[in-house]
Write a protein that holds these residues in place. Structure first.
Motif, PDB file in Angstrom:
ATOM      1  N   LEU A   1     -24.874  -2.768  -3.967  1.00  0.00           N
ATOM      2  CA  LEU A   1     -25.697  -3.239  -5.082  1.00  0.00           C
ATOM      3  C   LEU A   1     -25.113  -4.498  -5.696  1.00  0.00           C
ATOM      4  O   LEU A   1     -25.849  -5.436  -6.042  1.00  0.00           O
ATOM      5  CB  LEU A   1     -25.817  -2.133  -6.135  1.00  0.00           C
ATOM      6  N   ALA A   2     -23.780  -4.533  -5.840  1.00  0.00           N
ATOM      7  CA  ALA A   2     -23.135  -5.714  -6.416  1.00  0.00           C
ATOM      8  C   ALA A   2     -23.363  -6.945  -5.549  1.00  0.00           C
ATOM      9  O   ALA A   2     -23.426  -8.076  -6.059  1.00  0.00           O
ATOM     10  CB  ALA A   2     -21.640  -5.470  -6.588  1.00  0.00           C
ATOM     11  N   SER A   3     -23.505  -6.737  -4.240  1.00  0.00           N
ATOM     12  CA  SER A   3     -23.691  -7.879  -3.340  1.00  0.00           C
ATOM     13  C   SER A   3     -25.058  -8.545  -3.514  1.00  0.00           C
ATOM     14  O   SER A   3     -25.283  -9.637  -2.995  1.00  0.00           O
ATOM     15  CB  SER A   3     -23.526  -7.426  -1.883  1.00  0.00           C
ATOM     16  N   VAL A   4     -25.965  -7.901  -4.255  1.00  0.00           N
ATOM     17  CA  VAL A   4     -27.262  -8.516  -4.548  1.00  0.00           C
ATOM     18  C   VAL A   4     -27.064  -9.795  -5.357  1.00  0.00           C
ATOM     19  O   VAL A   4     -27.799 -10.775  -5.181  1.00  0.00           O
ATOM     20  CB  VAL A   4     -28.169  -7.524  -5.307  1.00  0.00           C
ATOM     21  N   ALA A   5     -26.087  -9.764  -6.255  1.00  0.00           N
ATOM     22  CA  ALA A   5     -25.791 -10.942  -7.076  1.00  0.00           C
ATOM     23  C   ALA A   5     -24.881 -11.896  -6.307  1.00  0.00           C
ATOM     24  O   ALA A   5     -23.897 -11.478  -5.701  1.00  0.00           O
ATOM     25  CB  ALA A   5     -25.129 -10.513  -8.372  1.00  0.00           C
ATOM     26  N   LYS A   6     -25.208 -13.177  -6.343  1.00  0.00           N
ATOM     27  CA  LYS A   6     -24.440 -14.174  -5.596  1.00  0.00           C
ATOM     28  C   LYS A   6     -23.642 -15.109  -6.505  1.00  0.00           C
ATOM     29  O   LYS A   6     -22.750 -15.802  -6.026  1.00  0.00           O
ATOM     30  CB  LYS A   6     -25.378 -15.012  -4.727  1.00  0.00           C
ATOM     31  N   THR A   7     -23.985 -15.159  -7.770  1.00  0.00           N
ATOM     32  CA  THR A   7     -23.315 -16.071  -8.704  1.00  0.00           C
ATOM     33  C   THR A   7     -22.858 -15.274  -9.931  1.00  0.00           C
ATOM     34  O   THR A   7     -23.352 -14.163 -10.187  1.00  0.00           O
ATOM     35  CB  THR A   7     -24.264 -17.186  -9.166  1.00  0.00           C
ATOM     36  N   PRO A   8     -21.917 -15.828 -10.710  1.00  0.00           N
ATOM     37  CA  PRO A   8     -21.506 -15.131 -11.944  1.00  0.00           C
ATOM     38  C   PRO A   8     -22.674 -14.846 -12.881  1.00  0.00           C
ATOM     39  O   PRO A   8     -22.722 -13.769 -13.504  1.00  0.00           O
ATOM     40  CB  PRO A   8     -20.506 -16.106 -12.566  1.00  0.00           C
ATOM     41  N   ALA A   9     -23.625 -15.768 -12.984  1.00  0.00           N
ATOM     42  CA  ALA A   9     -24.777 -15.546 -13.864  1.00  0.00           C
ATOM     43  C   ALA A   9     -25.615 -14.378 -13.374  1.00  0.00           C
ATOM     44  O   ALA A   9     -26.037 -13.521 -14.161  1.00  0.00           O
ATOM     45  CB  ALA A   9     -25.631 -16.818 -13.942  1.00  0.00           C
ATOM     46  N   GLN A  10     -25.879 -14.337 -12.076  1.00  0.00           N
ATOM     47  CA  GLN A  10     -26.640 -13.218 -11.523  1.00  0.00           C
ATOM     48  C   GLN A  10     -25.878 -11.910 -11.694  1.00  0.00           C
ATOM     49  O   GLN A  10     -26.466 -10.865 -11.952  1.00  0.00           O
ATOM     50  CB  GLN A  10     -26.932 -13.477 -10.041  1.00  0.00           C
ATOM     51  N   GLY A  11     -24.547 -11.981 -11.558  1.00  0.00           N
ATOM     52  CA  GLY A  11     -23.735 -10.769 -11.691  1.00  0.00           C
ATOM     53  C   GLY A  11     -23.811 -10.171 -13.077  1.00  0.00           C
ATOM     54  O   GLY A  11     -24.005  -8.960 -13.236  1.00  0.00           O
ATOM     55  N   VAL A  12     -23.669 -11.007 -14.106  1.00  0.00           N
ATOM     56  CA  VAL A  12     -23.678 -10.469 -15.468  1.00  0.00           C
ATOM     57  C   VAL A  12     -25.073  -9.950 -15.836  1.00  0.00           C
ATOM     58  O   VAL A  12     -25.210  -8.937 -16.542  1.00  0.00           O
ATOM     59  CB  VAL A  12     -23.168 -11.533 -16.465  1.00  0.00           C
TER      60      VAL A  12
END
Length: 440
Positions: A87-98
């Protein structure tokens, strides 16, 4: 603008916010002084109330400790770690992660507050591992900000208690069905609004790359495997300790009980059922009893804050309740309310009292006897009055470090690392609560 505000509050928090235990002691002193100055009780009376109530939250402290250790142990199992990694790998950038952390945490807290607190912090750690240059403090703060949504969800203590026969308010105002609280248009607006706001506000609070504070890499290290391989000379005792058979037996007992419980009572999640779900799933996924014990041992070190601070809040709550101080503060607000402004006045009074009584159930005991009869006398919406108590508690948690303890224990951070971001979220989320309570 949001980033500027969050940096301002972070600097203030770093200078003036003490450790959560010191914060609890200061609140104890403030409550004591208010009790002897604005109520008819003597100093000895207040001391006796404090002492009598000091151990009243022992069962709850144990429940919260189990939320932490069983949730942590479950998240450290191989299958769950792989799921969070995916699931975490869905986000690619710090902005997407937060933003992903904020969304998942808010949704998880709607499902169940204990589940959301633990899983949100665990997931934030995983995102920090997978995305370089993420601000770890903001990720953990965002996971806690998701807690704003809990009192509009399925484990909301105030509306659930208000709808339950035998609750303290039933003789005064009758039962309030959840159709008038959880399943209303204003609650849908507030809950969905918070689920949308938390990721957006977190994205706007992101520090510039040169402002990111370096975090100890040890906080993000993968946890050591708790699985153990036995040698050919293993004893019978060692073999039974590492046998999956006993784990299957415990898992089967838990599954059968939970299945029967949900069939009989519906999908009624509470802290005990969540803990049993965590424990059952954890022991099955770790495969052996001793592997699970090792996972719990690794998690138990984070319970220190819960064990030492909860008794102080129990003493504060009893001083507020038995002295009548909570009622006096509540009446400061409701006495000036009209039928139209009553929900907002109840909301703000609940927020103020939350500093001393950071518990939804505690608010119903302390404020319910004053808020609900007043709402009835004014002809105000009874369901909205009950939810105003609930919302005020959820809202002010962003400035009260009590409920942040499990997330901070999992993250390995201190309260000053996240509360500046949380206070910023408090300001902007207040708009959603006010609109929902006053205009819907």
């Amino acid at each position: 603008m949001v980033g500027v505000i969050s940096r301002f509050f972070t600097s203030i928090v770093n200078k003036y916010l003490p450790d959560p235990l010191v914060f609890a002691i200061l609140l104890t002193i403030i409550t004591f002084v208010l009790g002897i100055t604005i109520t008819p009780h003597s100093a000895l009376d207040m001391v006796n109330m404090w002492g009598d109530g000091f151990w009243n939250l022992l069962a709850f402290a144990m429940q919260m400790s189990l939320v932490l250790v069983t949730g942590h142990a479950l998240a450290s199992s191989g299958p769950v770690k792989r799921g969070m990694t995916a699931l975490a790998s869905v986000a690619k950038t710090p902005a997407q992660g937060v933003m992903l952390v904020g969304f998942c945490s808010a949704v998880a807290c709607v499902i169940n507050w204990g589940f959301g607190l633990v899983v949100g912090a665990m997931f934030a750690r995983e995102v920090a591992r997978r995305i370089p240059k993420s601000d770890y403090r903001l990720l953990i703060a965002t996971a806690y900000m998701g807690f704003l949504s809990w009192h509009g969800g399925f484990s909301a203590s105030v509306p659930l208690v208000a709808a339950t026969a035998g609750n303290p308010m039933e003789k005064m105002v009758g039962l309030i069905p959840i159709a008038d609280t959880i399943f209303t248009g204003y609650n849908l607006f507030i809950t969905v609004g918070l689920i949308i706001l938390v990721p957006l506000i977190a994205r706007m609070m992101m520090p510039k790359e040169h402002e990111i504070v370096a975090i100890d890499p040890a906080l993000l290290q993968e946890e050591v495997s708790v699985a153990k391989k036995l040698g050919p000379d293993a004893t019978w005792a060692q073999k039974i300790e590492e046998s999956p058979i006993l784990a299957w037996v415990v898992g089967l007992l838990g599954i059968v009980y939970l299945g029967t419980y949900f069939v009989q009572k519906g999908f009624n999640l509470n802290v005990n059922t969540v803990n049993l779900m965590f424990l059952t799933a954890g022991i099955l996924l770790h495969k052996t009893p001793m592997a699970y014990v090792r996972a719990v041992s690794a998690a138990a070190k984070g319970t220190a804050g819960i064990l030492i601070q909860f008794p102080f809040y129990a003493g504060i709550q009893i001083m507020m309740e038995h002295s009548g101080l909570g009622g006096i503060i509540t009446n400061w607000f409701v006495d000036v309310a009209t039928a139209e402004t009553f929900p907002l006045m109840a909301f703000f009074s609940s927020a103020l009292i939350n500093f001393a009584v950071p518990s939804g159930g505690g608010h119903w005991v302390v404020q319910g006897p004053f808020v609900m009869p007043a709402a009835q006398a004014l002809g105000a919406d009874m369901g909205k009055a009950a939810m105003a108590i609930a919302y005020g508690e959820a809202w002010m948690n962003m400035a009260q470090p009590f409920w942040a303890l499990p997330a901070l224990a999992i993250a390995g951070l201190g309260v000053r690392d996240i509360m500046g971001y949380c206070v910023t979220a408090l300001l902007f989320s207040g708009v959603i609560f006010i609109i929902g309570l006053h205009f819907f």
